[in-house]
Scaffold this motif. Structure first.
Motif, PDB file in Angstrom:
ATOM      1  N   SER A 107       0.819  -1.210   0.000  1.00  0.00           N
ATOM      2  CA  SER A 107       0.000   0.000   0.000  1.00  0.00           C
ATOM      3  C   SER A 107       0.849   1.254   0.000  1.00  0.00           C
ATOM      4  O   SER A 107       1.964   1.273   0.542  1.00  0.00           O
ATOM      5  CB  SER A 107      -0.906   0.036   1.235  1.00  0.00           C
ATOM      6  OG  SER A 107      -1.803  -1.033   1.207  1.00  0.00           O
ATOM      7  N   ASP A 108       0.276   2.308  -0.582  1.00  0.00           N
ATOM      8  CA  ASP A 108       0.854   3.657  -0.551  1.00  0.00           C
ATOM      9  C   ASP A 108       2.281   3.721  -1.090  1.00  0.00           C
ATOM     10  O   ASP A 108       3.139   4.416  -0.536  1.00  0.00           O
ATOM     11  CB  ASP A 108       0.788   4.245   0.862  1.00  0.00           C
ATOM     12  CG  ASP A 108      -0.643   4.455   1.320  1.00  0.00           C
ATOM     13  OD1 ASP A 108      -1.504   4.717   0.460  1.00  0.00           O
ATOM     14  OD2 ASP A 108      -0.903   4.349   2.533  1.00  0.00           O
ATOM     15  N   LEU A 109       2.531   2.991  -2.175  1.00  0.00           N
ATOM     16  CA  LEU A 109       3.828   3.104  -2.845  1.00  0.00           C
ATOM     17  C   LEU A 109       3.858   4.440  -3.570  1.00  0.00           C
ATOM     18  O   LEU A 109       2.932   4.777  -4.305  1.00  0.00           O
ATOM     19  CB  LEU A 109       4.030   1.953  -3.830  1.00  0.00           C
ATOM     20  CG  LEU A 109       3.984   0.550  -3.237  1.00  0.00           C
ATOM     21  CD1 LEU A 109       3.968  -0.482  -4.345  1.00  0.00           C
ATOM     22  CD2 LEU A 109       5.161   0.333  -2.305  1.00  0.00           C
ATOM     23  N   ARG A 110       4.901   5.199  -3.366  1.00  0.00           N
ATOM     24  CA  ARG A 110       4.988   6.538  -3.949  1.00  0.00           C
ATOM     25  C   ARG A 110       5.752   6.479  -5.275  1.00  0.00           C
ATOM     26  O   ARG A 110       6.950   6.201  -5.301  1.00  0.00           O
ATOM     27  CB  ARG A 110       5.688   7.478  -2.973  1.00  0.00           C
ATOM     28  CG  ARG A 110       5.745   8.899  -3.440  1.00  0.00           C
ATOM     29  CD  ARG A 110       6.553   9.749  -2.453  1.00  0.00           C
ATOM     30  NE  ARG A 110       6.744  11.071  -2.965  1.00  0.00           N
ATOM     31  CZ  ARG A 110       6.072  12.137  -2.583  1.00  0.00           C
ATOM     32  NH1 ARG A 110       5.157  12.016  -1.635  1.00  0.00           N
ATOM     33  NH2 ARG A 110       6.310  13.307  -3.102  1.00  0.00           N
ATOM     34  N   PHE A 111       5.051   6.743  -6.355  1.00  0.00           N
ATOM     35  CA  PHE A 111       5.641   6.794  -7.685  1.00  0.00           C
ATOM     36  C   PHE A 111       5.796   8.258  -8.081  1.00  0.00           C
ATOM     37  O   PHE A 111       4.820   9.007  -8.041  1.00  0.00           O
ATOM     38  CB  PHE A 111       4.750   6.085  -8.715  1.00  0.00           C
ATOM     39  CG  PHE A 111       4.904   4.588  -8.733  1.00  0.00           C
ATOM     40  CD1 PHE A 111       5.509   3.965  -9.812  1.00  0.00           C
ATOM     41  CD2 PHE A 111       4.441   3.810  -7.686  1.00  0.00           C
ATOM     42  CE1 PHE A 111       5.657   2.590  -9.848  1.00  0.00           C
ATOM     43  CE2 PHE A 111       4.579   2.435  -7.711  1.00  0.00           C
ATOM     44  CZ  PHE A 111       5.194   1.821  -8.789  1.00  0.00           C
ATOM     45  N   VAL A 112       7.005   8.646  -8.446  1.00  0.00           N
ATOM     46  CA  VAL A 112       7.257  10.033  -8.846  1.00  0.00           C
ATOM     47  C   VAL A 112       7.340  10.111 -10.369  1.00  0.00           C
ATOM     48  O   VAL A 112       7.791   9.176 -11.029  1.00  0.00           O
ATOM     49  CB  VAL A 112       8.534  10.606  -8.204  1.00  0.00           C
ATOM     50  CG1 VAL A 112       8.386  10.679  -6.688  1.00  0.00           C
ATOM     51  CG2 VAL A 112       9.754   9.810  -8.581  1.00  0.00           C
ATOM     52  N   ARG A 113       6.918  11.242 -10.897  1.00  0.00           N
ATOM     53  CA  ARG A 113       6.956  11.430 -12.347  1.00  0.00           C
ATOM     54  C   ARG A 113       8.398  11.689 -12.769  1.00  0.00           C
ATOM     55  O   ARG A 113       9.054  12.583 -12.248  1.00  0.00           O
ATOM     56  CB  ARG A 113       6.090  12.613 -12.766  1.00  0.00           C
ATOM     57  CG  ARG A 113       5.995  12.715 -14.292  1.00  0.00           C
ATOM     58  CD  ARG A 113       5.328  13.979 -14.759  1.00  0.00           C
ATOM     59  NE  ARG A 113       4.045  14.190 -14.164  1.00  0.00           N
ATOM     60  CZ  ARG A 113       2.919  14.380 -14.847  1.00  0.00           C
ATOM     61  NH1 ARG A 113       2.921  14.372 -16.146  1.00  0.00           N
ATOM     62  NH2 ARG A 113       1.791  14.592 -14.212  1.00  0.00           N
ATOM     63  N   ILE A 114       8.883  10.856 -13.695  1.00  0.00           N
ATOM     64  CA  ILE A 114      10.238  11.049 -14.195  1.00  0.00           C
ATOM     65  C   ILE A 114      10.233  11.563 -15.644  1.00  0.00           C
ATOM     66  O   ILE A 114      11.278  11.906 -16.174  1.00  0.00           O
ATOM     67  CB  ILE A 114      11.095   9.773 -14.072  1.00  0.00           C
ATOM     68  CG1 ILE A 114      10.533   8.635 -14.908  1.00  0.00           C
ATOM     69  CG2 ILE A 114      11.261   9.389 -12.606  1.00  0.00           C
ATOM     70  CD1 ILE A 114      11.473   7.434 -15.007  1.00  0.00           C
ATOM     71  N   TYR A 115       9.039  11.598 -16.254  1.00  0.00           N
ATOM     72  CA  TYR A 115       8.941  12.133 -17.603  1.00  0.00           C
ATOM     73  C   TYR A 115       7.507  12.542 -17.880  1.00  0.00           C
ATOM     74  O   TYR A 115       6.599  11.712 -17.796  1.00  0.00           O
ATOM     75  CB  TYR A 115       9.380  11.086 -18.631  1.00  0.00           C
ATOM     76  CG  TYR A 115       9.447  11.633 -20.042  1.00  0.00           C
ATOM     77  CD1 TYR A 115      10.537  12.384 -20.474  1.00  0.00           C
ATOM     78  CD2 TYR A 115       8.416  11.413 -20.938  1.00  0.00           C
ATOM     79  CE1 TYR A 115      10.608  12.883 -21.763  1.00  0.00           C
ATOM     80  CE2 TYR A 115       8.480  11.902 -22.230  1.00  0.00           C
ATOM     81  CZ  TYR A 115       9.573  12.636 -22.642  1.00  0.00           C
ATOM     82  OH  TYR A 115       9.622  13.136 -23.907  1.00  0.00           O
ATOM     83  N   PRO A 116       7.281  13.816 -18.203  1.00  0.00           N
ATOM     84  CA  PRO A 116       5.920  14.243 -18.532  1.00  0.00           C
ATOM     85  C   PRO A 116       5.630  14.011 -20.014  1.00  0.00           C
ATOM     86  O   PRO A 116       6.510  14.148 -20.843  1.00  0.00           O
ATOM     87  CB  PRO A 116       5.946  15.739 -18.223  1.00  0.00           C
ATOM     88  CG  PRO A 116       7.361  16.139 -18.479  1.00  0.00           C
ATOM     89  CD  PRO A 116       8.212  14.935 -18.113  1.00  0.00           C
ATOM     90  N   GLU A 117       4.412  13.632 -20.322  1.00  0.00           N
ATOM     91  CA  GLU A 117       4.006  13.536 -21.718  1.00  0.00           C
ATOM     92  C   GLU A 117       3.802  14.955 -22.243  1.00  0.00           C
ATOM     93  O   GLU A 117       3.510  15.872 -21.487  1.00  0.00           O
ATOM     94  CB  GLU A 117       2.704  12.728 -21.864  1.00  0.00           C
ATOM     95  CG  GLU A 117       2.846  11.282 -21.461  1.00  0.00           C
ATOM     96  CD  GLU A 117       3.839  10.485 -22.291  1.00  0.00           C
ATOM     97  OE1 GLU A 117       4.051  10.792 -23.486  1.00  0.00           O
ATOM     98  OE2 GLU A 117       4.422   9.547 -21.742  1.00  0.00           O
ATOM     99  N   LYS A 118       3.956  15.130 -23.522  1.00  0.00           N
ATOM    100  CA  LYS A 118       3.803  16.460 -24.146  1.00  0.00           C
ATOM    101  C   LYS A 118       2.436  17.067 -23.869  1.00  0.00           C
ATOM    102  O   LYS A 118       2.300  18.248 -23.678  1.00  0.00           O
ATOM    103  CB  LYS A 118       4.028  16.368 -25.657  1.00  0.00           C
ATOM    104  CG  LYS A 118       5.399  15.852 -26.017  1.00  0.00           C
ATOM    105  CD  LYS A 118       6.382  16.974 -26.119  1.00  0.00           C
ATOM    106  CE  LYS A 118       7.691  16.510 -26.710  1.00  0.00           C
ATOM    107  NZ  LYS A 118       8.735  16.308 -25.784  1.00  0.00           N
ATOM    108  N   SER A 119       1.385  16.216 -23.830  1.00  0.00           N
ATOM    109  CA  SER A 119       0.031  16.715 -23.629  1.00  0.00           C
ATOM    110  C   SER A 119      -0.332  16.874 -22.159  1.00  0.00           C
ATOM    111  O   SER A 119      -1.406  17.325 -21.839  1.00  0.00           O
ATOM    112  CB  SER A 119      -0.975  15.780 -24.298  1.00  0.00           C
ATOM    113  OG  SER A 119      -0.905  14.502 -23.695  1.00  0.00           O
ATOM    114  N   ALA A 120       0.578  16.473 -21.251  1.00  0.00           N
ATOM    115  CA  ALA A 120       0.255  16.515 -19.821  1.00  0.00           C
ATOM    116  C   ALA A 120       0.333  17.919 -19.274  1.00  0.00           C
ATOM    117  O   ALA A 120       0.995  18.785 -19.766  1.00  0.00           O
ATOM    118  CB  ALA A 120       1.203  15.607 -19.039  1.00  0.00           C
TER     119      ALA A 120
END
Length: 112
Positions: free
Chosen positions: A99-112
């Protein structure tokens, strides 16, 4: 909808706004500096061997999808709650719940 590449330890998810999720293990554990490189090969058009594609749905603010285990070939249920700067992930494989595994964004999509 979800979009971008997120990592927690060795596990990496790439989400597309149309509901596609790609799930892979990457060693060593990647950080933001590896995000652009991962984006070049972790693609929907030709996912490499070892990548598990899945379709996610959204209900009650929680994104859910089923993938396969990378170490044991068994179903894995993943539930994702989107936060401002990260994802909180619950995953159940076999009888084991993380539970509650923290995933961080390492790459944003162009449309994000």
């Amino acid at each position: 909808m979800l979009s971008g590449i997120y990592a927690c330890d060795l596990q990496v998810f790439r989400f597309y706004p149309d509901g596609l999720a790609l799930d892979v293990l990457v060693r060593p554990a990647p950080g933001p500096e590896q995000g652009p490189l991962i984006a070049t090969w972790l693609r929907r058009e030709a996912p490499p061997q070892g990548v598990h594609p899945a379709r996610y749905t959204l209900a009650g603010g929680v994104y859910t999808f089923e993938t396969r285990g990378h170490l044991r070939d068994e179903p894995v249920i993943v539930q994702v709650t989107k936060r401002r700067d990260h994802l909180l992930v619950d995953r159940r494989d076999g009888g084991r719940l993380q539970s509650d595994l923290r995933f961080v964004r390492i790459y944003p999509e162009k449309s994000a």
